[in-house]
Design a protein around this motif. Structure first.
Motif, PDB file in Angstrom:
ATOM      1  N   ASP A 510       0.820  -1.282  -0.076  1.00 18.89           N
ATOM      2  CA  ASP A 510      -0.239  -0.536   0.097  1.00 18.89           C
ATOM      3  C   ASP A 510       1.251   1.002   0.209  1.00 18.89           C
ATOM      4  OD1 ASP A 510      -2.112   0.867   0.098  1.00 18.89           O
ATOM      5  OD2 ASP A 510      -2.528   1.836   1.895  1.00 18.89           O
ATOM      6  N   THR A 511       2.373   0.974   0.309  1.00 18.55           N
ATOM      7  CA  THR A 511       2.774   2.102   0.284  1.00 18.55           C
ATOM      8  C   THR A 511       2.650   2.931  -0.829  1.00 18.55           C
ATOM      9  OG1 THR A 511       4.640   3.190   1.513  1.00 18.55           O
ATOM     10  CG2 THR A 511       5.184   1.080  -0.019  1.00 18.55           C
ATOM     11  N   TYR A 512       3.099   2.543  -1.954  1.00 14.22           N
ATOM     12  CA  TYR A 512       3.202   3.123  -3.586  1.00 14.22           C
ATOM     13  C   TYR A 512       2.471   1.837  -4.201  1.00 14.22           C
ATOM     14  CZ  TYR A 512       5.080   4.206  -7.939  1.00 14.22           C
ATOM     15  OH  TYR A 512       5.003   4.827  -9.135  1.00 14.22           O
ATOM     16  N   THR A 513       1.350   3.387  -4.885  1.00 15.84           N
ATOM     17  CA  THR A 513       0.347   2.695  -5.832  1.00 15.84           C
ATOM     18  C   THR A 513       0.359   3.487  -7.114  1.00 15.84           C
ATOM     19  OG1 THR A 513      -0.566   3.154  -4.161  1.00 15.84           O
ATOM     20  CG2 THR A 513      -2.178   2.509  -6.240  1.00 15.84           C
ATOM     21  N   SER A 514       0.988   2.635  -8.047  1.00 19.24           N
ATOM     22  CA  SER A 514       1.227   3.498  -9.997  1.00 19.24           C
ATOM     23  C   SER A 514      -0.452   3.699 -10.411  1.00 19.24           C
ATOM     24  CB  SER A 514       1.638   1.917 -10.896  1.00 19.24           C
ATOM     25  OG  SER A 514       0.325   0.962 -10.827  1.00 19.24           O
ATOM     26  N   LEU A 515       0.245   4.643 -11.356  1.00 19.51           N
ATOM     27  CA  LEU A 515      -1.026   5.820 -11.830  1.00 19.51           C
ATOM     28  C   LEU A 515      -2.159   4.353 -12.418  1.00 19.51           C
ATOM     29  CD1 LEU A 515       0.746   8.223 -13.598  1.00 19.51           C
ATOM     30  CD2 LEU A 515      -0.755   8.372 -11.692  1.00 19.51           C
ATOM     31  N   ARG A 516      -1.578   3.530 -12.974  1.00 21.65           N
ATOM     32  CA  ARG A 516      -2.559   2.473 -13.669  1.00 21.65           C
ATOM     33  C   ARG A 516      -3.525   1.449 -12.983  1.00 21.65           C
ATOM     34  NH1 ARG A 516      -5.265   0.810 -17.702  1.00 21.65           N
ATOM     35  NH2 ARG A 516      -6.539  -1.164 -18.142  1.00 21.65           N
ATOM     36  N   LYS A 517      -2.660   1.205 -11.478  1.00 17.65           N
ATOM     37  CA  LYS A 517      -3.358   0.657 -10.773  1.00 17.65           C
ATOM     38  C   LYS A 517      -4.609   1.817  -9.776  1.00 17.65           C
ATOM     39  CE  LYS A 517      -3.747  -1.556  -5.657  1.00 17.65           C
ATOM     40  NZ  LYS A 517      -2.656  -2.083  -4.744  1.00 17.65           N
ATOM     41  N   GLN A 518      -4.228   3.499  -9.520  1.00 11.90           N
ATOM     42  CA  GLN A 518      -4.929   3.855  -8.860  1.00 11.90           C
ATOM     43  C   GLN A 518      -6.610   4.520 -10.415  1.00 11.90           C
ATOM     44  OE1 GLN A 518      -2.632   7.691  -8.110  1.00 11.90           O
ATOM     45  NE2 GLN A 518      -1.481   6.808  -7.599  1.00 11.90           N
ATOM     46  N   LEU A 519      -5.483   4.299 -11.123  1.00  9.41           N
ATOM     47  CA  LEU A 519      -7.379   3.749 -12.318  1.00  9.41           C
ATOM     48  C   LEU A 519      -7.939   3.245 -11.692  1.00  9.41           C
ATOM     49  CD1 LEU A 519      -8.597   5.457 -14.875  1.00  9.41           C
ATOM     50  CD2 LEU A 519      -6.425   4.317 -16.679  1.00  9.41           C
ATOM     51  N   LEU A 520      -7.868   1.956 -11.739  1.00  7.14           N
ATOM     52  CA  LEU A 520      -8.453   0.963 -11.840  1.00  7.14           C
ATOM     53  C   LEU A 520      -9.306   0.927 -10.349  1.00  7.14           C
ATOM     54  CD1 LEU A 520      -5.896  -2.183 -13.336  1.00  7.14           C
ATOM     55  CD2 LEU A 520      -8.047  -1.201 -14.435  1.00  7.14           C
ATOM     56  N   MET A 521      -8.733   1.090  -9.613  1.00  6.65           N
ATOM     57  CA  MET A 521      -8.703   1.763  -8.033  1.00  6.65           C
ATOM     58  C   MET A 521     -10.297   2.551  -7.886  1.00  6.65           C
ATOM     59  SD  MET A 521      -6.388   1.346  -5.457  1.00  6.65           S
ATOM     60  CE  MET A 521      -7.008   1.577  -3.690  1.00  6.65           C
ATOM     61  N   LEU A 522     -10.248   4.061  -8.871  1.00  2.91           N
ATOM     62  CA  LEU A 522     -11.076   4.550  -8.984  1.00  2.91           C
ATOM     63  C   LEU A 522     -12.237   4.539  -9.667  1.00  2.91           C
ATOM     64  CD1 LEU A 522      -9.600   7.402  -9.813  1.00  2.91           C
ATOM     65  CD2 LEU A 522     -10.869   7.084  -8.125  1.00  2.91           C
ATOM     66  N   LEU A 523     -11.872   3.133 -11.046  1.00  2.00           N
ATOM     67  CA  LEU A 523     -13.001   2.623 -12.097  1.00  2.00           C
ATOM     68  C   LEU A 523     -13.896   1.534 -11.008  1.00  2.00           C
ATOM     69  CD1 LEU A 523     -13.928   1.845 -14.553  1.00  2.00           C
ATOM     70  CD2 LEU A 523     -12.253   0.100 -15.032  1.00  2.00           C
ATOM     71  N   THR A 524     -13.844   0.772 -10.251  1.00  2.00           N
ATOM     72  CA  THR A 524     -14.150   0.514  -9.178  1.00  2.00           C
ATOM     73  C   THR A 524     -14.975   1.256  -8.487  1.00  2.00           C
ATOM     74  OG1 THR A 524     -11.889  -1.750  -9.192  1.00  2.00           O
ATOM     75  CG2 THR A 524     -13.805  -1.429  -7.736  1.00  2.00           C
ATOM     76  N   ILE A 525     -14.545   2.281  -8.250  1.00  2.00           N
ATOM     77  CA  ILE A 525     -15.932   2.304  -7.020  1.00  2.00           C
ATOM     78  C   ILE A 525     -17.224   3.201  -7.896  1.00  2.00           C
ATOM     79  CG2 ILE A 525     -15.872   4.621  -5.320  1.00  2.00           C
ATOM     80  CD1 ILE A 525     -12.972   4.079  -4.429  1.00  2.00           C
ATOM     81  N   TYR A 526     -16.481   4.013  -9.555  1.00  2.00           N
ATOM     82  CA  TYR A 526     -17.098   4.594  -9.870  1.00  2.00           C
ATOM     83  C   TYR A 526     -18.342   3.417 -10.432  1.00  2.00           C
ATOM     84  CZ  TYR A 526     -19.122   7.421 -13.889  1.00  2.00           C
ATOM     85  OH  TYR A 526     -19.888   7.506 -14.766  1.00  2.00           O
ATOM     86  N   GLU A 527     -17.914   2.591 -11.005  1.00  2.92           N
ATOM     87  CA  GLU A 527     -18.627   1.079 -11.207  1.00  2.92           C
ATOM     88  C   GLU A 527     -19.683   1.424 -10.487  1.00  2.92           C
ATOM     89  OE1 GLU A 527     -18.853   0.142 -14.054  1.00  2.92           O
ATOM     90  OE2 GLU A 527     -18.253   1.251 -15.020  1.00  2.92           O
ATOM     91  N   PHE A 528     -19.037   0.918  -8.973  1.00  3.90           N
ATOM     92  CA  PHE A 528     -20.037   0.174  -8.122  1.00  3.90           C
ATOM     93  C   PHE A 528     -21.246   1.749  -7.350  1.00  3.90           C
ATOM     94  CE2 PHE A 528     -21.076   1.742  -3.209  1.00  3.90           C
ATOM     95  CZ  PHE A 528     -21.471   0.921  -2.829  1.00  3.90           C
ATOM     96  N   TYR A 529     -20.605   3.034  -7.925  1.00  5.74           N
ATOM     97  CA  TYR A 529     -21.888   3.789  -7.959  1.00  5.74           C
ATOM     98  C   TYR A 529     -22.597   3.488  -8.730  1.00  5.74           C
ATOM     99  CZ  TYR A 529     -23.601   8.484  -7.566  1.00  5.74           C
ATOM    100  OH  TYR A 529     -24.927   9.787  -7.324  1.00  5.74           O
ATOM    101  N   THR A 530     -22.415   3.660  -9.910  1.00  2.00           N
ATOM    102  CA  THR A 530     -23.543   3.864 -11.323  1.00  2.00           C
ATOM    103  C   THR A 530     -24.583   2.546 -11.374  1.00  2.00           C
ATOM    104  OG1 THR A 530     -21.556   2.616 -12.266  1.00  2.00           O
ATOM    105  CG2 THR A 530     -21.848   5.419 -12.568  1.00  2.00           C
ATOM    106  N   LEU A 531     -23.828   1.520 -10.954  1.00  2.00           N
ATOM    107  CA  LEU A 531     -24.461   0.006 -10.801  1.00  2.00           C
ATOM    108  C   LEU A 531     -25.267   0.080  -9.488  1.00  2.00           C
ATOM    109  CD1 LEU A 531     -21.264  -3.004 -11.092  1.00  2.00           C
ATOM    110  CD2 LEU A 531     -23.568  -1.943 -13.378  1.00  2.00           C
TER     111      LEU A 531
END
Length: 590
Positions: A510-531
């Protein structure tokens, strides 16, 4: 010619000497037979006011003051990396071995070793044209960093001779014929710390310095070559934020200036950095780091010089074509040193006793950051990114140092004591922080991370702001009074806060998160909200959604390793299937 004056007044680190009419402002002087190092900061007639970088107890009127005729300068050559220096670039490790744990007054030692030999490999040959900024040759300074020896400033001509071999930093490695005659070039350079190093052109920053810290990279990114301030009250995590940036920021070189901070914090840095592995090379992080330690028990005048020493070293590596990040912890302690010296000079005080020139001095420091096109015939760029911690008394951001800093910097990471007390780290308050670089870097994010990144970023920020508005209602009448839609916003905001923005600096994943992983984490939360919003519109109870098994997996998504990012696709698919089953009334299948 040696200029000798006599002391007439001593007030702590400030000494007034007469008979100094021939001296110049900012000349370095030696005071008394102990040869204490000082710097002229004011001239009135033949009287000079001198700030002394060492303890002045025991001195009296009539002591000799000898001017060197030169400004305070940094020594720049191979050997800087892995080093730890004080505010005027005395090597603390060397002094420890020579004099013990406490630095004796008047000790004289070279900043960099004159005995160690470095293997110089030429990049030019005899007969080549050379102008200032061209790369003459290279030295492998550490396993990570190649030190580039440049043609000195103001030198232009033809290379007469150059040779490969092992040399000390004062040995001649090349001779250049100029219009004024032959110039012998060694690896050592000296540069006045208060004067910025020259460059050809300064650019507007348009690419981020990736830090791996989600709240920074996503919500408040800093540009490479940008400037940022980290203000916050005691215990809110300023130093840990700067440590994290020093460890993980996408910079080639780190210059860490501990300016007036506690000695145990610098000890932590010294103990941690050699043990930390550079994620790019696997070598100790210290091998691309320069530390400048001027802790709170060291002379206050040297605290003022430490910031300039650090930025000069940063500019030196920038001129080689590297991207450098300088951490100043903290500019408030530096400003306090300015205030103390100003008071002893009996200058007219400004707001809260700080000198009237506080804002201009801060601007001088931060304006030396930037991304630039370098000197030399070859097209090269380098950058200095400056991040300064501010320690406002009582967390009051209306005090002069914070306000003067905010007028200069373009990124503001405001730390919150209430978040820190809730154990939410990094304690960057998303409601007061901002980044003026974000919109300019949208093109870079779209190209290098994904076109949806800024859409999800905006979604996260809007959701957090809506939560702040709804929070007032919840405090008055409770969560049950909210509609299902508003409760979903609150739950999504909680997910963004706890599962995304909260980051454990001491967890190996957890100490370091790449931009790719950040995008996927955000996408997951966004999908949670829309669904979930779609399911709620079909009269599915929000409590049933929150009871789904995928909720725990979203909470643990931050611990998915960078090598296993395919797990996010599985998580989104699982979430979609479970919510679809709920919407169709098939709770038994969930």
């Amino acid at each position: 010619m040696t200029k000798i004056g006599k002391t007439v007044k001593i007030s702590g680190p400030l000494i007034v000497a007469e008979g100094m009419a021939d001296a110049k402002l900012y000349d370095v002087v030696h005071v008394s037979d102990k040869k204490l190092v000082g710097e002229i900061i004011e001239l009135r007639g033949d009287r000079a006011s001198i700030q002394v970088y060492e303890e002045t107890s025991g001195l009296g009127p009539g002591e000799d003051v000898v001017s060197t005729g030169e400004p305070l300068s940094a020594e720049l050559a191979p050997g800087l990396l892995t080093g730890i220096f004080d505010g005027i670039q005395r090597p603390l490790t060397t002094l420890h071995f020579k004099y013990g744990s406490r630095i004796s007054r008047g000790v004289s030692v070279n900043s960099l070793s004159r005995d160690k030999k470095w293997h110089f490999t030429p990049k030019m040959k005899a007969g080549d044209d050379a102008e200032e900024g061209d790369i003459l040759g290279v030295v492998q300074e550490t396993e990570i960093i190649e030190h580039r020896i440049l043609v000195p400033n103001g030198v232009k001509g033809k290379v007469l001779s150059i040779e490969e071999g092992d040399f000390t930093i004062t040995d001649s490695v090349a001779k250049i014929g100029t219009e004024k005659g032959e110039v012998s070039v060694c690896m050592l350079r000296k540069w006045p710390v208060r004067k910025g190093r020259p460059y050809r052109e300064k650019f507007s920053p348009d690419a981020p310095m990736v830090t791996g810290q989600r709240v920074i990279d996503t919500l408040f990114p800093i540009a490479r070559g940008g400037v940022a301030a980290v203000p916050g009250p005691f215990g809110s995590g300023k130093t840990v934020v700067q440590h994290q940036l020093a460890k993980w920021a996408d910079a080639d070189i780190i210059v860490y200036v501990g300016c007036g901070e506690r000695g145990n914090e610098m000890t932590d840095v010294l103990n941690e950095f050699p043990a930390l592995k550079d994620p790019k090379t696997g070598e100790p992080l210290m091998k691309r780091t320069v530390l400048i330690a001027n802790t709170s028990d060291m002379p206050v005048a040297a605290r003022e010089a430490s910031i300039y020493t650090g930025i000069t070293i940063a500019e030196y590596y920038r001129d080689m074509g590297y991207h450098v990040a300088i951490m100043a912890d903290s500019t408030s302690r530096w400003a306090e040193a300015l205030r103390e010296m100003s008071g002893r000079l009996e200058e007219m005080p400004g707001d809260e006793g700080y000198p009237a020139y506080l804002a201009s001095r801060l601007a001088e420091f931060y304006e030396r950051a930037g991304i630039v096109r370098l000197l030399g015939r070859e097209e090269r760029t380098g950058s200095v990114t400056a991040i300064g911690a501010v320690s406002p008394p009582g967390g009051d951001l209306s005090e002069p140092v914070s306000q003067a800093t905010l007028r200069i910097v373009k990124v503001f990471w405001g730390l919150s004591a209430s978040l820190a007390y809730k154990r939410h780290f990094p304690a960057i308050d998303w409601l007061i922080s901002y980044s003026l670089y974000a919109d300019k870097m949208k093109g870079w994010y779209d190209k290098n991370v994904g076109k949806g990144f800024f859409k999800y970023r905006q979604f996260a920020m809007t959701t957090l702001q809506e939560e702040a508005s709804l929070d007032e209602i919840v405090r008055l009448v409770g969560m049950d009074a909210l509609s299902s839609h508003d409760r979903l916003i609150m739950e999504t905001a909680k997910m963004i806060r706890e599962d995304y923005l909260h980051q454990n600096a001491f967890h190996e994943v957890d100490t370091y998160t790449s931009l790719r992983k950040q995008l996927l984490m955000l996408l997951t939360i966004y999908e949670f909200y829309t669904l979930s919003e779609e399911a709620v519109s079909r009269f599915v109870a929000l409590d049933d959604i929150l009871a789904c098994p995928f909720m725990e997996k979203i909470g643990r998504a931050k611990y998915i390793e960078e090598s296993g990012l395919d797990a996010f696709d599985e998580l989104i698919g699982e979430m979609s299937a479970q919510l679809k089953a709920l919407s169709e009334g098939g709770e038994g299948d969930v």
